[in-house]
Design a protein around this motif. Structure first.
Motif, PDB file in Angstrom:
ATOM      1  N   ARG A  85       0.854  -1.196   0.000  1.00  0.00           N
ATOM      2  CA  ARG A  85       0.000   0.000   0.000  1.00  0.00           C
ATOM      3  C   ARG A  85       0.889   1.245   0.000  1.00  0.00           C
ATOM      4  NH1 ARG A  85      -5.164  -1.780   1.989  1.00  0.00           N
ATOM      5  NH2 ARG A  85      -5.647   0.125   3.125  1.00  0.00           N
ATOM      6  N   TYR A 138       0.121  -2.874  -6.855  1.00  0.00           N
ATOM      7  CA  TYR A 138       0.097  -2.054  -5.645  1.00  0.00           C
ATOM      8  C   TYR A 138      -1.263  -1.373  -5.449  1.00  0.00           C
ATOM      9  CZ  TYR A 138       5.171  -2.503  -6.178  1.00  0.00           C
ATOM     10  OH  TYR A 138       6.444  -2.999  -6.322  1.00  0.00           O
ATOM     11  N   GLU A 139      -1.552  -1.019  -4.200  1.00  0.00           N
ATOM     12  CA  GLU A 139      -2.709  -0.180  -3.877  1.00  0.00           C
ATOM     13  C   GLU A 139      -2.220   1.241  -3.641  1.00  0.00           C
ATOM     14  OE1 GLU A 139      -5.941  -1.806  -1.224  1.00  0.00           O
ATOM     15  OE2 GLU A 139      -4.327  -3.213  -0.729  1.00  0.00           O
TER      16      GLU A 139
END
Length: 451
Positions: A2, A40-41
């Motif tokens: 994140r 990915y976030e």
């Protein structure tokens, strides 16, 4: 994983006096990020206007791609802002510091946020707070540079409180401090540049061509804070950036700046041009000097350095540990967005190649205020990397109402010149003669093969 991009604004923001429109939109740049880094976030925690992360319209954040989570923070302290970031269980936090008047101190707030995040186990891309503070206070910057044997113009520091020490103190017959300081200023080589130690960019700078003019300015009502009186270096004015991550430092080839009628670079009037012939301006000496500077300051992220090349020597004028219009100009040279560059630095995958800069050329050109449709029409033209409008609708004076800018890119200086002629011919209502002629003159001055 994140990943959060964040930027604070410790100053009050009034969208009615600060309207920004940009092509490409950040929506489109975020879409590129999501395609390249789909594993990915992403999160954005920011305070408006956040000019390197968000699109705004009438003070309202325009939608981002649905996979980008964002929060507008109302935090007034670094600790509270850090809480807003930590609430998303972030692994990496990337500062995208910007600036707004009256003080260029946003990067300091962001640095303090980063230090709290690091204590909580978050990896960060952000300069240390000691570095951000040292660069914010121009007097502290000078002391640091002088102490570490970097070349800077001679200068005199004027403590405003002591300069007017006699005010309200009947027991003072002679202001000894003022007399001493004025003698020091008198010994400088004129012209001099007088600037606020905590000012923003070149706003509020004064150029004095004689001691009498400097004295008149210091004694006027226009000074209400500490000042630095600095010898003016009559050379070629440049700006460069340092990309830094995990102890690796990359000094970008410098961009040459145009000067206004007072001999200084103006954010609202300067033309930026690059990449110039690196041999002519001893890039490798500059690279060595700024690598040493980077190690001493422990940069992490992107920092801008203003320079003058005079009599074969590089002189440091100012250091800004934040993003700027120069960052977007350099991004155009790399065919990337600022978001991509920051993310690559944070992930440790940024690849620096001098060849990527020396085979490409850019010109950052100022334009008059234009409508959205005109801006979009310009952006749709070949080799236009970016167009932007920065406007103050509430301003009463014409010069304060705002401006537009356009970044052109090309594979040769000759192609840049041809583009300038194309836009002047086909979009004459969007161009200002003075800026176009300045850009053409600079091309012919720094690239003798241009015809």
């Amino acid at each position: 994983m994140r990943i959060a991009f964040y930027s604070s604004n410790p100053n009050k923001y009034d969208f009615q006096s600060d309207e920004r429109t940009r092509f490409p939109t950040f929506f489109s740049e975020w879409e590129v990020i999501l395609r390249r880094f789909s594993e990915y976030e992403f999160f954005v925690i920011s305070q408006l206007p956040s000019p390197f992360l968000l699109d705004l319209h009438d003070g309202i954040v325009s939608p981002l791609p649905s996979k980008v989570n964002f929060k507008i923070s109302s935090a007034l302290t670094p600790a509270d802002f850090a809480k807003d970031v930590l609430a998303f269980k972030i692994d990496i936090a990337i500062a995208a510091s910007f600036w707004l008047p009256p003080f260029d101190w946003h990067c300091l707030f962001d640095s303090e946020v980063a230090e709290i995040l690091r204590i909580n186990g978050v990896k960060t891309l952000s300069h240390p707070s000691t570095t951000s503070f040292l660069c914010f206070d121009k007097y502290q910057t000078r002391l640091f540079l002088e102490k570490n044997d970097f070349s800077v113009p001679r200068a005199v520091f004027v403590d405003h409180r002591l300069y007017w020490a006699e005010r309200g103190k009947k027991e003072i017959n002679v202001n000894v401090y003022k007399n001493y300081i004025l003698r020091q200023i008198q010994d400088l080589r004129f012209p001099v540049v007088i600037k606020d130690t905590a000012g923003l960019s070149s706003y509020g700078m004064e150029v004095a061509v004689s001691f009498a003019q400097a004295l008149d300015y210091l004694n006027s009502g226009r000074t209400n804070s500490d000042r630095i009186v600095e010898e003016y270096k009559n050379g070629v004015h440049f700006g460069t950036e340092i990309f830094a991550e995990n102890g690796n430092y990359y000094v970008l080839p410098p961009l040459v700046f145009s000067l206004n009628k007072f001999g200084i670079t103006s954010p609202k009037q300067s033309v930026k041009l690059g990449t110039v012939n690196l041999t002519d301006f001893d890039y490798f000496k500059l690279n060595s000097m700024l690598i040493r500077l980077s190690k001493l300051l422990n940069f992490s992220g992107i920092a801008q350095v203003d320079l003058v090349f005079c009599n074969g020597e590089w002189h440091i004028i100012e250091i800004n540990p934040r993003l700027s219009g120069m960052t977007e100009t350099n991004a155009a040279l790399l065919n990337k967005s600022v978001l991509e560059i920051l993310l690559e630095l944070a992930l440790g995958i940024f690849e620096f190649s001098l060849e990527n800069f020396t085979k490409n050329y850019v010109c950052n050109l100022k334009l008059p205020l234009l409508s959205d449709s005109k801006l979009k029409s310009l952006y749709e033209q070949k080799n236009v990397a970016l167009v932007r409008r920065t406007q103050n609708p509430s301003a009463k004076q014409e010069r304060e109402k705002g401006f537009c800018e356009m970044i052109l890119k090309a594979t040769s200086p000759q192609e840049l010149l041809e583009q300038l002629i194309f836009f002047k011919t086909n979009f004459s209502e969007c161009m200002e003669d003075a800026f176009v002629e300045t850009a053409k003159r600079m091309l012919k001055e720094f690239f003798p093969t241009v015809i």
